[in-house]
Design a protein around this motif. Structure first.
Motif, mmCIF file in Angstrom:
data_model
loop_
_atom_site.group_PDB
_atom_site.id
_atom_site.type_symbol
_atom_site.label_atom_id
_atom_site.label_comp_id
_atom_site.label_asym_id
_atom_site.label_seq_id
_atom_site.Cartn_x
_atom_site.Cartn_y
_atom_site.Cartn_z
ATOM 1 N N LEU A 177 6.507 -4.788 -10.621
ATOM 2 C CA LEU A 177 5.195 -4.363 -11.113
ATOM 3 C C LEU A 177 4.522 -5.508 -11.843
ATOM 4 O O LEU A 177 5.176 -6.366 -12.428
ATOM 5 C CB LEU A 177 5.354 -3.168 -12.052
ATOM 6 N N GLY A 178 3.190 -5.494 -11.830
ATOM 7 C CA GLY A 178 2.417 -6.516 -12.519
ATOM 8 C C GLY A 178 1.748 -5.988 -13.777
ATOM 9 O O GLY A 178 1.789 -4.794 -14.093
ATOM 10 N N ASP A 179 1.097 -6.910 -14.488
ATOM 11 C CA ASP A 179 0.448 -6.564 -15.758
ATOM 12 C C ASP A 179 -0.631 -5.506 -15.587
ATOM 13 O O ASP A 179 -0.846 -4.675 -16.472
ATOM 14 C CB ASP A 179 -0.193 -7.810 -16.374
ATOM 15 N N GLY A 180 -1.343 -5.572 -14.452
ATOM 16 C CA GLY A 180 -2.399 -4.582 -14.232
ATOM 17 C C GLY A 180 -1.854 -3.166 -14.255
ATOM 18 O O GLY A 180 -2.428 -2.276 -14.897
ATOM 19 N N ALA A 212 5.842 -14.376 -1.969
ATOM 20 C CA ALA A 212 5.383 -13.293 -2.834
ATOM 21 C C ALA A 212 4.014 -12.812 -2.370
ATOM 22 O O ALA A 212 3.067 -13.605 -2.290
ATOM 23 C CB ALA A 212 5.309 -13.759 -4.277
ATOM 24 N N PHE A 213 3.924 -11.526 -2.056
ATOM 25 C CA PHE A 213 2.646 -10.901 -1.710
ATOM 26 C C PHE A 213 2.154 -10.155 -2.946
ATOM 27 O O PHE A 213 2.789 -9.200 -3.401
ATOM 28 C CB PHE A 213 2.798 -9.944 -0.536
ATOM 29 N N PHE A 214 1.030 -10.612 -3.491
ATOM 30 C CA PHE A 214 0.472 -10.031 -4.711
ATOM 31 C C PHE A 214 -0.672 -9.074 -4.341
ATOM 32 O O PHE A 214 -1.681 -9.488 -3.767
ATOM 33 C CB PHE A 214 -0.061 -11.123 -5.632
ATOM 34 N N ILE A 256 -1.083 -5.362 -9.575
ATOM 35 C CA ILE A 256 -0.488 -4.035 -9.484
ATOM 36 C C ILE A 256 0.970 -4.120 -9.071
ATOM 37 O O ILE A 256 1.864 -3.646 -9.769
ATOM 38 C CB ILE A 256 -1.284 -3.157 -8.487
ATOM 39 N N VAL A 257 1.223 -4.748 -7.919
ATOM 40 C CA VAL A 257 2.581 -4.787 -7.391
ATOM 41 C C VAL A 257 2.774 -6.067 -6.590
ATOM 42 O O VAL A 257 1.846 -6.569 -5.947
ATOM 43 C CB VAL A 257 2.872 -3.537 -6.529
ATOM 44 N N ARG A 279 0.830 -1.215 0.000
ATOM 45 C CA ARG A 279 0.000 0.000 0.000
ATOM 46 C C ARG A 279 0.863 1.264 0.000
ATOM 47 O O ARG A 279 0.494 2.276 -0.617
ATOM 48 C CB ARG A 279 -0.965 -0.033 1.184
ATOM 49 N N THR A 280 1.997 1.210 0.687
ATOM 50 C CA THR A 280 2.930 2.338 0.597
ATOM 51 C C THR A 280 3.405 2.526 -0.839
ATOM 52 O O THR A 280 3.491 3.659 -1.345
ATOM 53 C CB THR A 280 4.139 2.116 1.523
ATOM 54 N N MET A 281 3.696 1.402 -1.508
ATOM 55 C CA MET A 281 4.155 1.503 -2.899
ATOM 56 C C MET A 281 3.077 2.106 -3.791
ATOM 57 O O MET A 281 3.398 2.920 -4.674
ATOM 58 C CB MET A 281 4.564 0.133 -3.421
#
Length: 350
Positions: free
Chosen positions: A251-254, A286-288, A216-217, A159-161
């Motif tokens: 970063l993710g695809d979203g 991994a926290f998605f 998202i991250v 959430r900080t990111m």
């Protein structure tokens, strides 16, 4: 989609201290946002320090991971869920992450255990249980508490990111809050153990196949052991080992879709980890942070212009993630991943 940049054949993942963003003023926050923007545009990965997670929380979490993965096969199998339920235990060779790119590949060698956000965590929203299923918890002393604590801490970093992302994109730190306040969050603990002596590996079989992350991250804790590799723009795979005390963030695809490919969702994989030529164990978690199931992903206003038209049609987070999971966990080759596949094969469609 863009690709991670290399310089002189080297892919560099920058170390970014987010402590000044967490506690500093406007100047400090702008500096962190600028550093993240630079990493997001060029690599799509970064090593984050200053995250504020106590060592004792990490130590308890890693001990809990070891406790579960050290149990016998029958115990672990008792917590296996159907492929359509993104929870519980995943045995080795039961997933193929490259299927999420629409590619046929050998099954991956990792084993994993997933927990995540549940519909019951958001009373009054009537969220679909298929996207927010209940967790299953191993009957091991201290496991649930340690994993729950890490879930909360890693979620705080994510959430900080997203606040940093909003500032970096010129949209304000709260921009992503309305699309992440009931985010489809999943924590996947992963164990890469050396296969038994005499095991025959299929050609090009990997610890975890080539893929991009979906949302998202991603916030990743990992052993300082070789294995993780990032695909560079030169077509080569580049190793990444976590710096002391750092969490890997990618970063993710979203988010790549939201930023209209200004920011990179980087292709990565895990090869069977080796030290001095010998296969060794490797652990990661991994926290998605994927966004709300009903949030619509469409290019952001600051990422679209006359010289950069929108590259993607709108899609909800739920639709996007379900299609990817159907590939990696369900064996159905994902459609519509042409840009990701082109990167893997050495091209980049516009």
């Amino acid at each position: 989609m863009a690709v991670a940049q290399t310089t002189g054949g080297v892919l560099s993942v920058p170390v970014i201290d987010i402590g000044p963003f967490r506690s500093g003023g406007e100047v400090e926050r702008d500096a962190v946002a600028a550093a993240v923007d630079g990493a997001a545009r060029t690599v799509g990965f970064m090593q984050v320090v200053g995250h504020g997670i106590a060592d004792r929380t990490i130590d308890a979490f890693v001990a809990a991971m070891d406790d579960f993965f050290g149990q016998d096969t029958g115990f672990k199998a008792g917590y296996r869920c159907p492929p359509g339920v993104n929870r519980g235990y995943t045995p080795p060779r039961s997933e193929a992450l490259a299927n999420s790119l629409g590619l046929v590949s050998a099954a991956d060698l990792f084993e994993a255990f997933n927990v995540g956000a549940q519909a019951r965590d958001f009373p009054g929203l009537d969220l679909p249980p298929a996207d927010y299923p209940d967790n299953v918890w191993p009957q091991l002393r201290g496991y649930r508490d340690a994993v729950t604590d890490w879930f909360a801490e890693a979620g705080g970093v994510a959430r900080t990111m997203t606040r940093i992302f909003g500032r970096a994109l010129g949209l304000g730190e709260d921009y992503f809050t309305p699309v992440t306040d009931h985010s489809v969050d999943v924590l996947r603990t992963i164990n890469y153990r050396p296969p038994p002596a005499g095991t025959r590996l299929e050609p090009e079989q990997l610890g975890m196949g080539a893929h991009t992350d979906y949302g998202i991250v991603t916030v990743l804790w990992a052993d300082p052991v070789p294995g993780l590799q990032i695909l560079g723009g030169d077509g080569g795979w580049h190793p990444v080992t976590p710096a002391p005390g750092a969490l890997l963030v990618n970063l993710g695809d979203g988010l790549a879709r939201w930023t209209n490919d200004l920011w990179i969702s980087t292709m990565h994989r895990v090869v069977p980890p080796r030290l001095d030529g010998q296969l060794v164990r490797r652990r990661s978690a991994a926290f998605f942070h994927d966004g709300n199931v009903d949030a619509v992903i469409s290019p952001l206003p600051t990422c679209v212009g006359p010289d950069r038209p929108a590259r993607y049609e709108p899609v909800t987070v739920g639709e996007h993630v379900r299609a990817k999971l159907a590939g990696s966990r369900g064996g159905a080759l994902t459609e519509g991943a042409e840009r990701e596949v082109a990167r893997l094969r050495g091209g980049t469609p516009g």
